[in-house]
Design a protein around this motif. Structure first.
Motif, PDB file in Angstrom:
ATOM      1  N   GLU A 111      61.697  35.810 -14.014  1.00  0.00           N
ATOM      2  CA  GLU A 111      62.534  36.308 -12.907  1.00  0.00           C
ATOM      3  C   GLU A 111      63.979  35.846 -13.084  1.00  0.00           C
ATOM      4  O   GLU A 111      64.908  36.537 -12.695  1.00  0.00           O
ATOM      5  CB  GLU A 111      61.946  35.899 -11.542  1.00  0.00           C
ATOM      6  CG  GLU A 111      61.992  34.416 -11.200  1.00  0.00           C
ATOM      7  CD  GLU A 111      60.871  33.616 -11.872  1.00  0.00           C
ATOM      8  OE1 GLU A 111      60.037  34.224 -12.593  1.00  0.00           O
ATOM      9  OE2 GLU A 111      60.829  32.382 -11.695  1.00  0.00           O
ATOM     10  N   GLN A 112      64.155  34.694 -13.722  1.00  0.00           N
ATOM     11  CA  GLN A 112      65.508  34.216 -13.983  1.00  0.00           C
ATOM     12  C   GLN A 112      66.155  35.061 -15.087  1.00  0.00           C
ATOM     13  O   GLN A 112      67.312  35.437 -15.018  1.00  0.00           O
ATOM     14  CB  GLN A 112      65.436  32.777 -14.467  1.00  0.00           C
ATOM     15  CG  GLN A 112      66.403  31.860 -13.777  1.00  0.00           C
ATOM     16  CD  GLN A 112      66.137  30.421 -14.160  1.00  0.00           C
ATOM     17  OE1 GLN A 112      66.202  30.064 -15.332  1.00  0.00           O
ATOM     18  NE2 GLN A 112      65.809  29.605 -13.170  1.00  0.00           N
ATOM     19  N   THR A 144      69.087  33.099  -3.471  1.00  0.00           N
ATOM     20  CA  THR A 144      68.128  33.010  -4.578  1.00  0.00           C
ATOM     21  C   THR A 144      68.653  33.749  -5.806  1.00  0.00           C
ATOM     22  O   THR A 144      68.548  33.274  -6.939  1.00  0.00           O
ATOM     23  CB  THR A 144      66.771  33.620  -4.157  1.00  0.00           C
ATOM     24  OG1 THR A 144      66.397  33.051  -2.898  1.00  0.00           O
ATOM     25  CG2 THR A 144      65.700  33.355  -5.193  1.00  0.00           C
ATOM     26  N   ILE A 169      65.147  39.859  -2.849  1.00  0.00           N
ATOM     27  CA  ILE A 169      65.171  38.407  -2.656  1.00  0.00           C
ATOM     28  C   ILE A 169      66.449  38.055  -1.901  1.00  0.00           C
ATOM     29  O   ILE A 169      67.391  38.853  -1.884  1.00  0.00           O
ATOM     30  CB  ILE A 169      65.155  37.642  -4.011  1.00  0.00           C
ATOM     31  CG1 ILE A 169      66.235  38.212  -4.949  1.00  0.00           C
ATOM     32  CG2 ILE A 169      63.782  37.738  -4.683  1.00  0.00           C
ATOM     33  CD1 ILE A 169      66.410  37.449  -6.246  1.00  0.00           C
ATOM     34  N   GLU A 198      65.877  43.084  -6.433  1.00  0.00           N
ATOM     35  CA  GLU A 198      64.695  42.249  -6.580  1.00  0.00           C
ATOM     36  C   GLU A 198      64.058  41.905  -5.235  1.00  0.00           C
ATOM     37  O   GLU A 198      63.056  41.199  -5.195  1.00  0.00           O
ATOM     38  CB  GLU A 198      65.057  40.954  -7.321  1.00  0.00           C
ATOM     39  CG  GLU A 198      65.558  41.167  -8.740  1.00  0.00           C
ATOM     40  CD  GLU A 198      64.427  41.330  -9.743  1.00  0.00           C
ATOM     41  OE1 GLU A 198      64.089  42.484 -10.075  1.00  0.00           O
ATOM     42  OE2 GLU A 198      63.872  40.302 -10.177  1.00  0.00           O
ATOM     43  N   ASP A 231      64.302  43.197 -22.276  1.00  0.00           N
ATOM     44  CA  ASP A 231      63.438  42.087 -21.970  1.00  0.00           C
ATOM     45  C   ASP A 231      62.529  41.794 -23.164  1.00  0.00           C
ATOM     46  O   ASP A 231      62.305  40.657 -23.527  1.00  0.00           O
ATOM     47  CB  ASP A 231      62.607  42.431 -20.731  1.00  0.00           C
ATOM     48  CG  ASP A 231      62.415  41.186 -19.880  1.00  0.00           C
ATOM     49  OD1 ASP A 231      63.216  40.253 -20.041  1.00  0.00           O
ATOM     50  OD2 ASP A 231      61.470  41.148 -19.096  1.00  0.00           O
ATOM     51  N   ARG A 270      69.357  32.110  -9.434  1.00  0.00           N
ATOM     52  CA  ARG A 270      68.710  32.574 -10.669  1.00  0.00           C
ATOM     53  C   ARG A 270      69.741  32.912 -11.746  1.00  0.00           C
ATOM     54  O   ARG A 270      69.585  32.554 -12.910  1.00  0.00           O
ATOM     55  CB  ARG A 270      67.850  33.809 -10.385  1.00  0.00           C
ATOM     56  CG  ARG A 270      66.560  33.455  -9.682  1.00  0.00           C
ATOM     57  CD  ARG A 270      65.688  34.669  -9.477  1.00  0.00           C
ATOM     58  NE  ARG A 270      64.546  34.316  -8.640  1.00  0.00           N
ATOM     59  CZ  ARG A 270      63.686  35.196  -8.143  1.00  0.00           C
ATOM     60  NH1 ARG A 270      63.852  36.492  -8.401  1.00  0.00           N
ATOM     61  NH2 ARG A 270      62.681  34.795  -7.391  1.00  0.00           N
ATOM     62  N   ARG A 285      65.429  38.127 -15.821  1.00  0.00           N
ATOM     63  CA  ARG A 285      65.742  39.446 -15.288  1.00  0.00           C
ATOM     64  C   ARG A 285      67.067  39.428 -14.530  1.00  0.00           C
ATOM     65  O   ARG A 285      67.928  40.279 -14.721  1.00  0.00           O
ATOM     66  CB  ARG A 285      64.611  39.912 -14.377  1.00  0.00           C
ATOM     67  CG  ARG A 285      64.061  41.232 -14.791  1.00  0.00           C
ATOM     68  CD  ARG A 285      62.838  41.688 -14.017  1.00  0.00           C
ATOM     69  NE  ARG A 285      62.571  41.052 -12.760  1.00  0.00           N
ATOM     70  CZ  ARG A 285      61.500  40.273 -12.519  1.00  0.00           C
ATOM     71  NH1 ARG A 285      60.635  40.043 -13.485  1.00  0.00           N
ATOM     72  NH2 ARG A 285      61.302  39.742 -11.338  1.00  0.00           N
ATOM     73  N   ALA A 286      67.219  38.441 -13.662  1.00  0.00           N
ATOM     74  CA  ALA A 286      68.450  38.356 -12.861  1.00  0.00           C
ATOM     75  C   ALA A 286      69.670  38.210 -13.779  1.00  0.00           C
ATOM     76  O   ALA A 286      70.688  38.873 -13.583  1.00  0.00           O
ATOM     77  CB  ALA A 286      68.364  37.175 -11.896  1.00  0.00           C
TER      78      ALA A 286
END
Ligand code: ZN
Lengths: 200, 226
Positions: free
Chosen positions: A141-142, A169, A165, A163, A111, A173, A144-145
């Protein structure tokens, strides 16, 4: 020191693979020198442990070496091919060791790698920079996914669980993340992304 | 509609292409997507584009220096995995020699001279056994050393990340130490160096090669006994 590694052999990746396929071992070594830092870096980012990362990196380079003859130039860049081999081996290795344990630190490194520092920028080549700046365009968050799916081979369902979610979702993402990266890389010019993206 | 679903039309497949490109699609969904791709050019094109982007993402991982000895271990695996015909040990050994020399000579510079010297002596004395060992200098730098058995036997070194003047010596299996095998100067940080091992010493008796600083202090050891 570092600048001696790899690039001294001026042949293209494709030419090196062609020579390896014909049994040219110096070409094999030049290829290893050109890519070992990348392959090892990717393996380490995924498995998060030096000894395991070395096993993965060695196996990936050995496979590239022994499959040089069947590399299909229409299938995209040599780097992409080699790194996909590396990624798959690393993910298989992790999956064999219990369920998929993702080292949070390794994830953080990936990241962080998307936010480049000037010194880093000097060391990495254009293609890597293009990818990183494309990644910085994504909401965290996008990103990460997308990283979970692209680097760790997590399915949308697994991303959703991790996550906490809904599945829909997670899928959204991953998809919008990949779409944006693809747009950023292709608007930068060449389809292989050798130019810097995300500046215009 | 139901028929289309089971064979996987464009609609359901387009949804799956993202995960397929990322290499994270498994099971039934994967086979639905693949069977549709067999017959649909448009979806194949879409997949190729997404796969290109997904592959490129991997270029964004940070680069890292592999552990010292990485190349040596890789070369040993290449040599040991090479297809071997029955009773062809000699060929395997030659291959390992060729690989070791290529590894040592790979950086240009002095390498050409090393390879030349080695291949001419190879011609004179047939296949030679090569032992490799990696070494690391505390505070940075390192390299690979190789001993090539033959007449004469050679000690070849490839060093990286060092500047200055160095001596090379070696320790034999009985613990005795040669005063010196030779010396070299490095200014560019990396290079190659080779020396003959005195004919009186059997090269199989060399246990470690040592890199010494100008004051005679041992900076690194390449251990061939491991
Ligand atoms: Zn279709």
């Amino acid at each position: 020191m570092r600048n001696e590694r790899g690039w001294r052999d001026g042949r293209s990746d494709e030419a090196l693979l062609g020579a390896i396929a014909l049994g040219d071992e110096e070409a094999g070594i030049a290829f290893v020198r050109r890519y070992q830092r990348r392959v090892y870096g990717l393996a380490y980012s995924i498995v998060g442990e030096a000894a395991l990362a070395e096993d993965v990196a060695q196996e990936a380079l050995l496979r590239a070496w022994s499959h040089a003859a069947v590399y299909d130039t229409r299938r995209g860049s040599v780097a992409g091919w080699l790194l996909t081999i590396t990624r798959n081996l690393a993910v298989d290795t992790l999956r064999l060791r219990r369920s998929l344990t993702i080292d949070p630190e390794a994830m953080a490194r990936l990241d962080l790698a998307s936010v480049e520092s000037p010194e880093e920028a000097a060391e990495t080549d254009e293609a890597a920079r293009a990818v990183r700046s494309a990644l910085t365009l994504l909401p965290p968050e996008q990103r990460r996914a997308l990283l979970y799916a692209a680097f760790y081979g997590l399915t949308a369902k697994e991303v959703a669980e991790r996550e906490a979610i809904p599945l829909g979702t997670a899928k959204t993402r991953i998809r919008s993340g990949l779409m944006k990266v693809r747009q950023a890389l292709s608007s930068a010019g060449t389809p292989v992304g050798l130019k810097k993206a995300g500046e215009e | 509609m139901a028929r289309l679903q089971s064979s996987g039309g464009c609609e359901p497949t387009r949804d799956l292409l993202f995960e397929l490109a990322l290499g994270s699609l498994n099971g039934a969904e994967r086979s639905i997507a693949l069977s549709h791709l067999e017959v649909c050019e448009a979806c194949r094109r879409q997949l190729a584009e997404l796969s290109g982007a997904a592959d490129q993402l991997l270029l964004g991982a940070p680069e890292m220096e592999p552990p010292v000895g990485f190349e040596v271990r890789l070369i040993e695996q290449v040599a040991s995995r090479s297809p071997r015909r029955a009773g062809d040990r000699r060929r395997g050994r030659l291959r390992k020699t060729a690989l070791a020399l290529a590894l040592l000579a790979g950086g240009g510079g002095l390498g050409a001279g090393v390879a030349l010297a080695a291949s001419s002596s190879q011609a004179a004395s047939g296949p030679r056994a090569v032992r490799l060992a990696a070494f690391r200098v505390r505070g940075g730098g390192g390299g690979v050393a190789a001993i090539e058995a033959g007449r004469p036997s050679l000690l070849v070194m490839r060093v990286e990340g060092l500047t200055g003047s160095y001596w090379v010596s070696c320790v034999l299996s009985d613990g005795s130490r040669l005063a010196t095998l030779g010396r070299f100067n490095l200014s560019g940080g990396s290079g190659h160096w080779s020396a003959r091992i005195p004919a009186l010493i059997s090269s199989s008796k060399v246990r470690t090669a040592e890199l010494l600083g100008p004051g005679g202090q041992v900076l690194a050891r390449a251990d061939f006994s491991r």
